[in-house]
Write an enzyme that holds these catalytic residues in place. Structure first.
Site: not given
Length: 305
Positions: A190, A86
């Site tokens: 996300h 991430s």
């Protein structure tokens, strides 16, 4: 073959930066970064409480700064590949030479602010599911309206969605899942909830001058090695609203012949996944400077490719 990896949001803990700032030159570097992005990284990394550093706009720059600081303290490293989970992908982009440290910090500051703004629109969050098979877990999540935002491998998938959807998940776990653990993050990262942040990052990306990676850069999008700097940046932008496929990154590490893996500060999460998914691979997590000697030993003993 050595892989250098950087953790994502949720890895931060109060005061975790304190021992790193005692290293020669570290406080000056962090002060310069703080000035560049308008955020007192030293304060948040040493004195702020858990709620303060849970703030997305704070947590993300703090994590990238910690990763860069600990990698510098490690010394000369020539990994066979780099990757980040991430927000850790921005740290990895700096490791690979795609961005310099200051550009990486400025980009992550923009990312954190944009994602915090997107998260404020709807009350959302994320929970880790431990155990279960993906072909059972993913359809169950989708039935509840949740997104499998992080497919981490090693029996771990992170669900993201509204707080109501996550509450329903806690009451109705998929078959085979042992535990559902709420994460210390402030939004459904996300997922489509982050779509407003993508446009902001697209605009910020136009101001960058990325170089092509000097080492293999493994992308969260699909676990593939990306060779162009512009493509790395494009993936960093799009990844904000799309699932992290760390399972595929680890598959790529395996295909590349990984024998050692070092996770920069605040290490622990990715080495834990590697121990389960990459048996036989030696790992070191940089949590404090006390871990540097073990990491340097692994660097010296690992053949790079």
């Amino acid at each position: 073959m050595l892989v250098l990896v950087a953790p994502g949001q949720g890895a931060q803990t109060p005061g975790f930066l304190t021992p790193w700032l005692e290293l020669p030159g570290a406080a000056d570097r962090v002060a310069a970064w703080s000035d560049a992005i308008g955020l007192d990284l030293a304060h948040y990394g040493t004195k702020a409480d858990a709620d303060e550093i849970r703030d997305t706009a704070v947590a993300q720059p703090l994590l990238v700064a910690a990763g860069l600081l600990s990698a510098t303290a490690l010394g000369e490293v020539s990994p066979g590949a780099v990757a980040g989970h991430s927000v850790g992908e921005i740290t990895a982009a700096a490791f690979a030479g795609v961005l310099d440290d200051t550009a990486a910090l400025r980009l992550v500051r923009t990312r954190g602010l944009a994602m915090a703004e997107a998260a404020a629109i709807t009350a959302t969050g994320m929970s880790a599911l431990l155990g279960g098979e993906p072909d059972v877990v993913v359809p169950h999540l989708e039935k509840l309206g949740l997104t499998p935002a992080n497919v981490n491998g090693a029996g771990q998938i992170v669900a993201a969605g509204t707080l109501e959807q996550l509450a329903a998940l806690a009451e109705d776990k998929p078959e085979g899942v042992r535990r559902v653990v709420p994460l210390k993050v402030a939004g459904a990262f996300h997922t489509h909830h982050m779509a407003p942040a993508v446009a902001t990052l697209e605009a910020a990306a136009k101001e960058l001058s990325p170089a092509d990676p000097a080492v293999r850069y493994v992308s969260n999008k699909d676990g593939q090695v990306v060779t162009g700097g512009a493509e790395v940046i494009a993936r960093l932008v799009g990844q904000v609203a799309n699932p992290v496929r760390w399972d595929l990154c680890m598959e790529t590490f395996k295909e590349l012949g990984v024998t050692g893996l070092i996770e920069v500060c605040p290490g622990g999460t990715l080495t834990g996944l590697a121990k389960r998914a990459l048996p036989g691979v030696r790992t070191v997590a940089l949590k404090t400077p006390d871990d540097l000697d073990a990491a340097r030993t692994l660097v010296a003993e690992t053949t790079t490719a």
